[in-house]
Write an enzyme that holds these catalytic residues in place. Structure first.
Site, PDB file in Angstrom:
ATOM      1  N   TYR A  10     -12.137  -1.673  -3.975  1.00  0.00           N
ATOM      2  CA  TYR A  10     -12.660  -1.976  -2.636  1.00  0.00           C
ATOM      3  C   TYR A  10     -14.189  -1.899  -2.586  1.00  0.00           C
ATOM      4  O   TYR A  10     -14.753  -1.639  -1.537  1.00  0.00           O
ATOM      5  CB  TYR A  10     -12.053  -1.015  -1.613  1.00  0.00           C
ATOM      6  N   ASN A  25      -1.877  -0.136   6.954  1.00  0.00           N
ATOM      7  CA  ASN A  25      -1.350  -1.420   7.429  1.00  0.00           C
ATOM      8  C   ASN A  25      -0.500  -2.131   6.364  1.00  0.00           C
ATOM      9  O   ASN A  25      -0.388  -3.349   6.354  1.00  0.00           O
ATOM     10  CB  ASN A  25      -2.494  -2.305   7.945  1.00  0.00           C
ATOM     11  N   LYS A  45       0.829  -1.203   0.000  1.00  0.00           N
ATOM     12  CA  LYS A  45       0.000   0.000   0.000  1.00  0.00           C
ATOM     13  C   LYS A  45       0.873   1.265   0.000  1.00  0.00           C
ATOM     14  O   LYS A  45       2.083   1.200   0.249  1.00  0.00           O
ATOM     15  CB  LYS A  45      -0.936  -0.037   1.220  1.00  0.00           C
ATOM     16  N   HIS A  91      -2.040  -5.518   1.355  1.00  0.00           N
ATOM     17  CA  HIS A  91      -3.346  -6.113   1.054  1.00  0.00           C
ATOM     18  C   HIS A  91      -3.124  -7.526   0.532  1.00  0.00           C
ATOM     19  O   HIS A  91      -2.142  -7.781  -0.162  1.00  0.00           O
ATOM     20  CB  HIS A  91      -4.073  -5.303  -0.033  1.00  0.00           C
ATOM     21  N   GLU A 132      -9.657  -9.531  -8.145  1.00  0.00           N
ATOM     22  CA  GLU A 132      -8.587  -8.553  -7.870  1.00  0.00           C
ATOM     23  C   GLU A 132      -7.425  -8.689  -8.861  1.00  0.00           C
ATOM     24  O   GLU A 132      -6.846  -7.685  -9.276  1.00  0.00           O
ATOM     25  CB  GLU A 132      -8.107  -8.719  -6.426  1.00  0.00           C
TER      26      GLU A 132
HETATM   27  N1  UDP Z   1      -9.740  -0.809   7.368  1.00  0.00           N
HETATM   28  C1  UDP Z   1      -9.857   0.314   8.156  1.00  0.00           C
HETATM   29  N2  UDP Z   1     -10.615   0.255   9.298  1.00  0.00           N
HETATM   30  C2  UDP Z   1     -11.262  -0.878   9.681  1.00  0.00           C
HETATM   31  C3  UDP Z   1     -11.156  -2.017   8.878  1.00  0.00           C
HETATM   32  C4  UDP Z   1     -10.383  -1.955   7.725  1.00  0.00           C
HETATM   33  O1  UDP Z   1      -9.296   1.359   7.849  1.00  0.00           O
HETATM   34  O2  UDP Z   1     -11.918  -0.878  10.730  1.00  0.00           O
HETATM   35  C5  UDP Z   1      -8.925  -0.750   6.143  1.00  0.00           C
HETATM   36  C6  UDP Z   1      -7.573  -1.442   6.274  1.00  0.00           C
HETATM   37  O3  UDP Z   1      -6.627  -0.739   5.461  1.00  0.00           O
HETATM   38  C7  UDP Z   1      -7.866  -2.815   5.697  1.00  0.00           C
HETATM   39  C8  UDP Z   1      -8.826  -2.461   4.564  1.00  0.00           C
HETATM   40  O4  UDP Z   1      -9.624  -1.411   5.110  1.00  0.00           O
HETATM   41  O5  UDP Z   1      -6.685  -3.473   5.280  1.00  0.00           O
HETATM   42  C9  UDP Z   1      -9.714  -3.571   4.076  1.00  0.00           C
HETATM   43  O6  UDP Z   1     -10.392  -4.129   5.182  1.00  0.00           O
HETATM   44  P1  UDP Z   1     -10.501  -5.702   5.360  1.00  0.00           P
HETATM   45  O7  UDP Z   1     -11.454  -5.959   6.466  1.00  0.00           O
HETATM   46  O8  UDP Z   1     -10.802  -6.330   4.031  1.00  0.00           O
HETATM   47  O9  UDP Z   1      -9.033  -6.102   5.873  1.00  0.00           O
HETATM   48  P2  UDP Z   1      -7.851  -6.929   5.161  1.00  0.00           P
HETATM   49  O10 UDP Z   1      -8.485  -7.941   4.242  1.00  0.00           O
HETATM   50  O11 UDP Z   1      -6.994  -5.922   4.432  1.00  0.00           O
HETATM   51  O12 UDP Z   1      -7.111  -7.565   6.300  1.00  0.00           O
HETATM   52 MG    MG Z   2      -9.905  -7.694   2.806  1.00  0.00          MG
END
Ligand code: UDP
Ligand code: MG
Length: 138
Positions: free
Chosen positions: A50, A113, A10, A116, A127
């Site tokens: 997303y 974080n 990211k 992805h 994706e």
């Molecule tokens: N995210 C966020 N706040 C939240 C949950 C997710 O900002 O409470 C962001 C974070 O960057 C995350 C992305 O949204 O990686 C996609 O969320 P997902 O639940 O799909 O998490 P991932 O699959 O990336 O672990």
């Molecule tokens: Mg996810």
């Protein structure tokens, strides 16, 4: 089962010069990189990527962040690549991530974080095709 998954470093990871460390962890895990490029998404492209999160409270901020700078997008391949890469990334919330995972080591924020990874064969197919055509995957 041999699988492909979509991985992204990211904008926070690219800005903090973490491309090398993240790629090292992927290679040390034994996953193969079969496509790779540096891109910068527009806000609209980030919203499309997303769209599964459309309507959630973090969607606007997340898509601003994802379009704020360049990302590295990769296709990873290997046995059980989807779950192995999810495990290597660590939990979405870095404070809950297992020691040694990418997010445990490098993430600073639940949103910023670093990485992805696709979460299912269906999301991986969507994706991968969002960023790569067949000729771009070796
Ligand atoms: N995210 C966020 N706040 C939240 C949950 C997710 O900002 O409470 C962001 C974070 O960057 C995350 C992305 O949204 O990686 C996609 O969320 P997902 O639940 O799909 O998490 P991932 O699959 O990336 O672990
Ligand atoms: Mg996810």
């Amino acid at each position: 089962m041999k699988q492909q998954t979509l991985a992204i470093i990211k904008p926070d990871g690219v800005a903090r010069k973490l491309i090398g460390p993240v790629v090292s962890k992927i290679e040390n895990e034994g996953l193969s990189i079969t496509a790779m490029k540096l891109i910068r998404m527009t806000k609209e492209q980030a919203k499309g990527f997303y769209k599964v999160h459309e309507g959630k409270p973090f969607y606007g901020s997340l898509t601003d962040f994802m379009s704020s700078g360049p990302c590295v997008v990769m296709v990873l391949e290997g046995e059980d690549a989807i779950s192995r890469y999810r495990k290597l990334m660590g939990a979405t919330d870095y404070r809950k991530a297992d020691p040694g995972t990418i997010r445990w080591e490098y993430a600073t924020d639940i949103e910023k974080n670093v990485v992805h990874g696709s979460d299912s064969p269906e999301s991986a197919a969507f994706e991968i095709s969002y960023f790569f055509n067949a000729l771009e995957i070796v």
